[in-house]
Structures are given as C-alpha cells and as structure tokens.
Design a protein around this motif. Structure first.
Motif, mmCIF file in Angstrom:
data_model
loop_
_atom_site.group_PDB
_atom_site.id
_atom_site.type_symbol
_atom_site.label_atom_id
_atom_site.label_comp_id
_atom_site.label_asym_id
_atom_site.label_seq_id
_atom_site.Cartn_x
_atom_site.Cartn_y
_atom_site.Cartn_z
ATOM 1 N N ASN A 196 0.849 -1.186 0.000
ATOM 2 C CA ASN A 196 0.000 0.000 0.000
ATOM 3 C C ASN A 196 0.884 1.236 0.000
ATOM 4 N N SER A 211 3.158 0.750 3.539
ATOM 5 C CA SER A 211 3.003 -0.433 4.378
ATOM 6 C C SER A 211 2.771 -1.660 3.509
ATOM 7 N N ILE A 258 0.552 -5.137 3.326
ATOM 8 C CA ILE A 258 -0.602 -5.839 3.865
ATOM 9 C C ILE A 258 -0.419 -7.329 3.607
ATOM 10 N N SER A 286 -1.711 -4.953 8.497
ATOM 11 C CA SER A 286 -0.913 -3.886 7.895
ATOM 12 C C SER A 286 0.367 -3.699 8.700
#
Length: 484
Positions: A156, A161, A163, A180
């Motif tokens: 993301n 981050s 996931i 996350s």
C-alpha cells in the motif's frame, strides 16, 4: 506505478470459483487483486496445496509516440544481464523451525515483491521472508505466529506499508485475516508491530478481500450475510455497503464498478456504480443466448466484453449500446487477460501464447519466440513494465535449440511489435567472480550449472524497474537476482 508485483489493482484467487452464470470463469489477469477464502479449511496441508495465485497486473499509462527510441533504450537496458545474487528461504539447520515449522521443508516461491531496499519472498508453504536487497541477509519473517499461513501480499503506497492476508491452523485455515505492517517496522525486524485490518468482517469461504490500487479502495465480501463493503485504502474507513442478494459478482474498473446480477433465461441484469459513493450510473439488461453458459463478462472503461460458450465475442459500448462482434473462431476464450487501460488494448493468454487485441476486436500483435513455460498463465511469471510497453515472462526455450537442458529463459518482449528484444538463458547469463569480487561475501561463484538450475523451474518473477533488476523464484525456495 507502485505496488506488489508491479500492479495497481490486484485480484488473487486461491480457490476455484464459479461465474455468475454457472460456468467456470477463466483466471483473469488485469485489474484486481482478490483473495478468496478456501472451502472447508483447504489449507490444512499448505506444503501440498496447489498454488492458483493469479497476479493481476495493470498500470495506468499514456501512449508513447516515440516507440522506436523506447525500443532502442530497452535494448541497452537489458544488455549483459547476468545472475548476480541468490537468496534462500529454506532453514537448513532448523534455527527457526521451532518458531516457524513450515521452514523445515522446501517450498516453491509463489510471489516476489521489492519495496525500497527490501525483497519480500512468499513461499507456497505460507512463509514470507524479508531480505535486505544486495546484502544476502534475512531481515525477518513476516509470519507473526507459528500456525500462520500467509496467502498474499499487497504493498500500500498510500501509507508505505505491506498488507499480509493470512489463514491460521487454529481456524482450520478457513478465514482470511488481514494485517498492515509499516515498511519501517520491517526494516527494524519488528513485523509484529503492525495492526489487524477488517476485524469486523467474516471472510470465510466464499468470502474475499480485494485490493484496488487504481481507485484506492478495498472491497470485501462477507458470505455470511451476503454483504459487500467498500473501504478507503488510504485509512481503511468504511465508505458504503452493497446489500443485494441478487449480486453474483463485482468487477472493478477505474472510477466504476460493474455489478453482475443473477441471470435470467435470456438476459443478465447489470449495474454500473460509481466507485466513490456507490451511486448507480447505469442499470440495464444484456441479452444472452438461452441455455449457453457465459465464459466471461468484463467491464473495461466504457467497454463491456461478453463471451458465451461457442458464441462470438461481443464488445458493447455502454454509452451508446453499439455492439461489435468477433467470430468465435477468431477469438477463442482465453485463460487469462491483462488489460492496458489507457492504451485501449488487452492481452489474451491461451495455450501458453500471448496476443494483443484492441477494443474493435482486432488482433494487434502476436508475439514471436514467446511460448510461456507454464500452461496456467500464472502471472507470477509475468511482469508488465510501468510504461506498459514491455512484457517480461518465463518462457520455454526454442525447440530448435539443444534439448540437453531443461532450463527455460526469461524473455523481454515489446508489446507493440511482438519482438523479443532480450533473452536471459543459460548461455548468456553467466557472471564469474573476478579478483576484485574475491573478498565480497555477496557474490558467489556462478557457473553454467547454477544458471541452468536457476532457470529450470521459475515459479515467480518480479522486475524492479527502479534498480533494473529481475528477481525470480523457483520450486526449491531460492530467489535469484539478474542484473547488468
């Protein structure tokens, strides 16, 4: 375009699914990443589970008027690629086996992602390792619990981050759980500092979670109450719900969603919604041939593609209801697609070959010297560059060449011309350690056998465009780096 495996929207299907009209839907490559929960805890033996991950690759682009210059640049870009580094996901001495028992056996690499200077490799066993790029060192494993099986990764870019989508032995591997983890936590070797996502959602089979990077949305489906929910990918807040038990499938395109409702005898009801707020933009029926299964229904911008068994492909312009038909002998149902939205083109995969079509139903390109090694068109072995002008694939070797080796080749082909502009094979991808590299612990002796072994069974492929490096994973849990 940033994102896992070089794609903006991703759908991964880990279990068999049926389309809205009872027919088997081909694994689609080209828009969404969907992770589907398995039926009856189908992951109780992850090491033996068949990986049917379909990496869906799409990037938003603009047409490049200087294609000849781009081709010339690409020729130099891939010149003198060699095998330069190797990572091993296996734990041969059992140092981590008490924490992650799945490391005790080798498993094939099914997904590779490079974010900043971290190389993520996911094995079919469900173990995910993070390596330091260029260091040949393991930073950490992303599995938080010993019984955790990671099914998929998604980067993301909105909050830098990663996931992870996992299943757990304690739950009989039946429910999807999302987490996350900020990249900075992983860099510090602290993946446990992440936080869970969508905890209120029941993602048991046939529930799913789908990540849409283009529209920056997340779509979940709870089979328990037949409710679809759309979340903001930037902050994971709930935007709206779709509670309609007639909805059989949802397809996402830039700015819109296509809702495919339960089929009637001679038609299928369709709705086009705004992806932002769920407002219905168009509601209509599409006529079908009676008693014939639907091979696929897909929405791509203003175009709707519909194909029934043994019937012509229909390309409908939803703005004016104009229909273009392509003969069933000209366009046979592919096993997968990759869609190039801004160029108004799409790639089809059938019988290990790739073709390029436009939305007038015309064949634009056929690829030369490009027979895919794997028959399932698994896009783990395919990468489309951010300019959408090149396709990097794991291919079979030319039949005219010697059959003494089982090694395939990494082919880089131009999407516009179909020409193979570069190829990495066992005869040209050898780099021997010289005197200056003698003291380096990151470079090992590479011979023909090592290169052939690396090219024998590539199960995952990723092209790091920023550093101009190709990463491949094989069935032995090894990740190889190719660069110039």
């Amino acid at each position: 375009m940033e994102g896992v495996g070089g794609s903006r929207n991703r759908r991964i299907t880990m279990s068999s699914s049926r389309n809205n009209n009872g027919g088997s839907r081909p694994p689609l490559c080209g828009g969404r990443r969907r992770v589907v929960a398995t039926k009856n805890g189908g992951w109780n033996n992850p090491l033996l589970a068949n990986n049917t991950v379909k990496k869906l690759q799409r990037r938003e682009i603009t047409s490049n008027p200087h294609r000849s210059a781009a081709i010339t640049k690409s020729l130099h870009r891939f010149r003198n690629f060699r095998l330069t580094e190797k990572y091993d996901m296996h734990d041969p001495v059992g140092q981590c086996s008490l924490v992650l028992p799945l490391l005790m056996r080798r498993a094939k690499v099914i997904e590779i992602v490079v974010v900043h200077d971290i190389v993520f490799a996911l094995a079919s066993s469900g173990v995910c390792a993070a390596f330091g790029r260029g260091t040949n060192k393991t930073i950490c494993f992303l599995n938080i619990y010993p019984d955790e099986v990671i099914r998929s990764l998604f980067y993301n870019k909105n909050n830098d981050s990663l996931i992870t989508v996992s299943v757990y032995a304690s739950d009989n591997f039946s429910s999807l759980k999302c987490r996350s983890i900020r990249i900075e936590y992983i860099q510090r070797g602290k993946p446990d500092e992440g936080f869970p996502l969508f905890e209120t959602e029941s993602l048991k089979w046939p529930g799913f979670v789908e990540f849409d990077d283009v529209n920056e949305k997340v779509l979940t489906f709870s089979a328990q109450d037949s409710i679809y929910k759309v979340f903001d990918l930037k902050n994971y807040t709930l935007l709206y719900t779709i509670a309609d038990r007639q909805v059989e499938e949802i397809k996402i395109s830039p700015g819109i969603m296509l809702l495919i409702l339960s089929r009637g005898q001679s038609h299928v009801p369709l709705k086009i919604l705004s992806i932002e707020d769920g407002t219905v933009l168009k509601d209509f029926n599409h006529l079908l041939h009676r008693n014939k299964k639907v091979d696929f229904i897909e929405q791509f911008n203003e175009k709707l593609l519909v194909k029934q068994d043994s019937e012509n492909l229909q390309i409908l312009d939803v703005r004016n209801a104009e229909v273009k038909e392509v003969g069933s002998t000209e366009f046979m149902t592919p096993s997968a697609f990759i869609f190039l939205y801004e160029n108004q083109l799409f790639l089809t995969f059938r019988n290990q070959t790739v073709s390029v079509w436009n939305f007038r139903g015309e064949l634009v390109t056929s690829f030369e010297d490009h027979v895919l090694s794997h028959p399932d068109c698994n896009t783990n072995n395919i990468y489309i560059t951010s300019d959408q002008d090149l396709i990097v694939s794991f291919c079979k070797t030319d039949n005219s060449q010697s059959t003494a080796t089982r090694a395939g080749s990494i082919n880089i082909s131009n999407i516009w011309t179909g020409k193979c502009i570069a190829k990495i094979n066992s005869s040209n991808a050898i780099r021997l350690k010289d005197e200056q590299e003698e003291s380096s612990s990151n470079t090992s002796q590479v011979d023909v056998n090592m290169v052939e072994e690396a090219l024998e069974d590539i199960t995952a492929l990723y092209f790091d465009e920023e550093h101009n490096e190709i990463y491949t994973g094989n069935s032995n849990g090894l990740v190889h780096v190719w660069s110039n």
